[in-house]
Design an enzyme around this catalytic site. Structure first.
Site, mmCIF file in Angstrom:
data_model
loop_
_atom_site.group_PDB
_atom_site.id
_atom_site.type_symbol
_atom_site.label_atom_id
_atom_site.label_comp_id
_atom_site.label_asym_id
_atom_site.label_seq_id
_atom_site.Cartn_x
_atom_site.Cartn_y
_atom_site.Cartn_z
ATOM 1 N N ASN A 148 -18.018 7.480 -48.915
ATOM 2 C CA ASN A 148 -17.189 6.714 -47.973
ATOM 3 C C ASN A 148 -17.914 6.520 -46.649
ATOM 4 O O ASN A 148 -17.846 5.438 -46.042
ATOM 5 C CB ASN A 148 -15.853 7.426 -47.751
ATOM 6 C CG ASN A 148 -14.878 7.178 -48.900
ATOM 7 O OD1 ASN A 148 -14.976 6.171 -49.590
ATOM 8 N ND2 ASN A 148 -13.939 8.097 -49.083
ATOM 9 N N HIS A 194 -15.143 2.544 -47.342
ATOM 10 C CA HIS A 194 -14.015 2.877 -48.232
ATOM 11 C C HIS A 194 -13.913 1.928 -49.426
ATOM 12 O O HIS A 194 -13.413 2.334 -50.491
ATOM 13 C CB HIS A 194 -12.711 2.860 -47.443
ATOM 14 C CG HIS A 194 -12.589 4.004 -46.494
ATOM 15 N ND1 HIS A 194 -12.248 5.278 -46.910
ATOM 16 C CD2 HIS A 194 -12.783 4.080 -45.142
ATOM 17 C CE1 HIS A 194 -12.224 6.095 -45.866
ATOM 18 N NE2 HIS A 194 -12.546 5.384 -44.761
ATOM 19 N N GLU A 201 -9.991 12.273 -54.261
ATOM 20 C CA GLU A 201 -10.972 12.082 -55.315
ATOM 21 C C GLU A 201 -10.761 13.098 -56.432
ATOM 22 O O GLU A 201 -11.657 13.378 -57.215
ATOM 23 C CB GLU A 201 -12.397 12.206 -54.775
ATOM 24 C CG GLU A 201 -12.816 13.592 -54.340
ATOM 25 C CD GLU A 201 -12.375 13.959 -52.921
ATOM 26 O OE1 GLU A 201 -12.850 14.953 -52.405
ATOM 27 O OE2 GLU A 201 -11.537 13.213 -52.354
#
Length: 566
Positions: free
Chosen positions: A444, A449, A479
């Site tokens: 990220n 993102h 995640e």
């Protein structure tokens, strides 16, 4: 074996859920309504058809009764002549004029043909043949002991026949034919040479020969079709005859002739206002005598097979009905005629009649109702389909993670607890895999993102593709993923986790244009077999702890048992 049973049960539940589709229920409801509306309409059609048949039979009965009454008048008149002859034979008059007539017979009896007339304005003449003519056949008998009274009685009845000839009548002629070689007829021969052949023609007809005591012991009225002859015209006639018996002796026959045109007129008069349909008059052998149709092209004819069907039904019943293709045939026997009246009603006439109009209106109403029902079904079906789709969409959104399309945390926990309970009840193994992507925060930070979302979606696809239909996978964190494996042991679950790990590790992900990267994941596996505990939250906690051990051990690996148990 237990694992297969679990899979089958879950498949049945899914099939049952699909069959509970509201669209199918709507279809079923509308089919039921359509079937019942059709059955109700058909019931009304059957009732209407029964009413129609009853109406046809009532009309036929009215016509048959009217025709019977008209024929009864002639039959009663013929029976009156017979009774008058009997009375005259029993009590003969002693009038001088009758005595003179009998004397004249004695002087003429040997002539080939003779005629005795008393008063042509009041009584009919007697027409006769010779003794030699009578002696030629055993059917004739000039009994001298009875002859005088019979001649006198015949002259008396001739007065009544003369009245019948002068009044308006339905019959073509009325005759008395004696076995003693003479006859009286309302159509008296004009030429003397016609007397002998006419007498011979009459005494050889079935209406005379079949009236003996042996042939007609009851003395009933009988009807015959007489062939054409030069004496009565070139057209056949309908002849009604009745024998005269007195003192156990057969004297002769009183007969009446009716033309076919007269029978047609009587049939048409009997119809009155019942003009719809064709009426036909038949004798007992089903020879057509008359029809109500004026045009020969419009007469309904029947082939041999149809006539056989009609004859079969008429033989078993005096009245009834029969459908022949598009024609409905009803019949009724007559009381005063050896025959039957048929009414022929075609489909075209039925449609144009009152019952036809009602049937058309009923059919149109059913068609209109069916059309409205179909339109309503389409509208409601579309509404239900849209509502069902919306419901599924909302339900899917409530249960699934929109990015990975896996179960969200709440749905996963709910379904996992239900599966754990089922496995516990069936003593099946139950395993849990906890998955976490390695170094996801760095992805990220480095690529943004949007790249992280691609990685999550890619990993979720790999996870889902390695599972069975009965397994459940979900996203439980940023995640972090969790997989529930009902009916799978811990060792087998570890193998599944290893396959998923290898596939994730081997795939490159395109995160930006010309930029790909590889990701890895760490796995923790737990199973209810370890401690006999089917509590999902505790199993998920154990798997999460082993996931942490995998992270501590260098990531990109599967841990399915604690380090102290290795």
């Amino acid at each position: 074996m237990q694992r297969d049973t679990f899979v089958q049960r879950r498949s049945f539940l899914q099939w049952l859920h699909k069959r509970s589709n509201p669209g199918l229920i709507v279809n079923l409801c509308f089919i039921v309504v359509l079937v019942f509306s059709t059955l109700l309409t058909w019931r009304e059609v059957v009732v209407l058809e029964d009413a129609y048949i009853a109406s046809q039979r009532n009309h036929l009965e009215t016509v048959a009764n009217s025709l019977d009454r008209q024929l009864q008048f002639s039959v009663d008149k013929m029976l009156f002549f017979r009774q008058s002859m009997r009375d005259a034979l029993q009590t003969p008059l002693t009038l001088g004029v009758l005595h003179d007539a009998v004397k004249r017979f004695d002087t003429q009896r040997n002539a080939r043909a003779w005629q005795i007339a008393v008063d042509s304005n009041r009584t009919l003449p007697i027409n006769g043949v010779s003794d030699a003519f009578v002696d030629k056949t055993t059917l004739l008998n000039r009994d001298k002991d009875r002859l005088t009274n019979e001649l006198s009685a015949a002259l008396e009845v001739g007065y009544l026949l003369r009245l019948a000839a002068s009044n308006a009548r339905k019959e073509e002629r009325v005759i008395y034919v004696s076995r003693a070689g003479f006859f009286l007829a309302t159509d008296t021969p004009e030429q003397p040479h016609d007397i002998a052949p006419r007498y011979y023609q009459m005494v050889t007809q079935p209406w005379f020969t079949q009236q003996s005591e042996r042939e007609n012991r009851a003395g009933a009225v009988r009807w015959f079709i007489s062939p054409p002859s030069s004496f009565v015209g070139d057209a056949p006639l309908i002849t009604a005859s009745v024998p005269i018996y007195y003192d156990h002796f057969w004297y002769g026959v009183v007969a009446m002739d009716f033309s076919f045109s007269t029978m047609k007129r009587l049939l048409v008069e009997a119809m009155d206002d019942h003009a719809q349909g064709e009426y036909q008059l038949y004798d007992t052998r089903l020879n057509m005598i008359a029809t109500s149709e004026t045009s020969a092209n419009r007469v309904n004819h029947f082939d041999a097979n149809e006539m056989a069907l009609i004859a079969r039904d008429i033989e078993t019943d005096t009245r009834g009905g029969l459908r022949l293709g598009s024609r409905f045939i009803s019949w009724e026997r007559l009381d005063h005629f050896d025959g039957v009246v048929l009414r022929v009603h075609t489909l075209d006439e039925g449609v144009r009649g009152d019952f036809g109009n009602i049937s058309i209106v009923l059919a149109l109403l059913w068609a209109l109702f069916t059309a409205m029902l179909l339109i309503s079904w389409l509208v409601i079906r579309r509404m239900v389909s849209n509502m069902y789709t919306l419901q599924h969409s909302l339900q899917w959104q409530a249960w699934h993670d929109p990015l990975t399309r896996l179960n969200n945390r709440g749905a996963l926990f709910e379904r996992a607890k239900l599966l754990a309970k089922q496995c516990e009840q069936q003593s099946l193994p139950f395993s849990v895999i906890q998955i976490d992507l390695d170094h996801f925060k760095g992805i990220n930070d480095r690529f943004g993102h949007q790249a992280g979302d691609k990685v999550l979606s890619h990993a979720a696809g790999i996870i889902a593709s390695g599972l069975r239909a009965s397994d459940v996978a979900g996203r439980v964190g940023g995640e972090e993923f969790c997989v529930v494996l009902p009916g799978i042991s811990r060792e087998h679950a570890a193998e599944i986790a290893e396959r998923i790990r290898v596939r994730i590790d081997n795939k490159e992900i395109l995160v930006k244009k010309s930029t790909t990267l590889r990701v890895s994941a760490s796995f923790g596996v737990s199973s209810a077999q370890e401690r006999g505990n089917y509590d999902f939250e505790q199993l998920q906690s154990i798997a999460d702890a082993r996931l942490y051990q995998a992270k501590q051990s260098g990531r990109n690996r599967v841990v399915w048992q604690d380090h102290d148990k290795k």
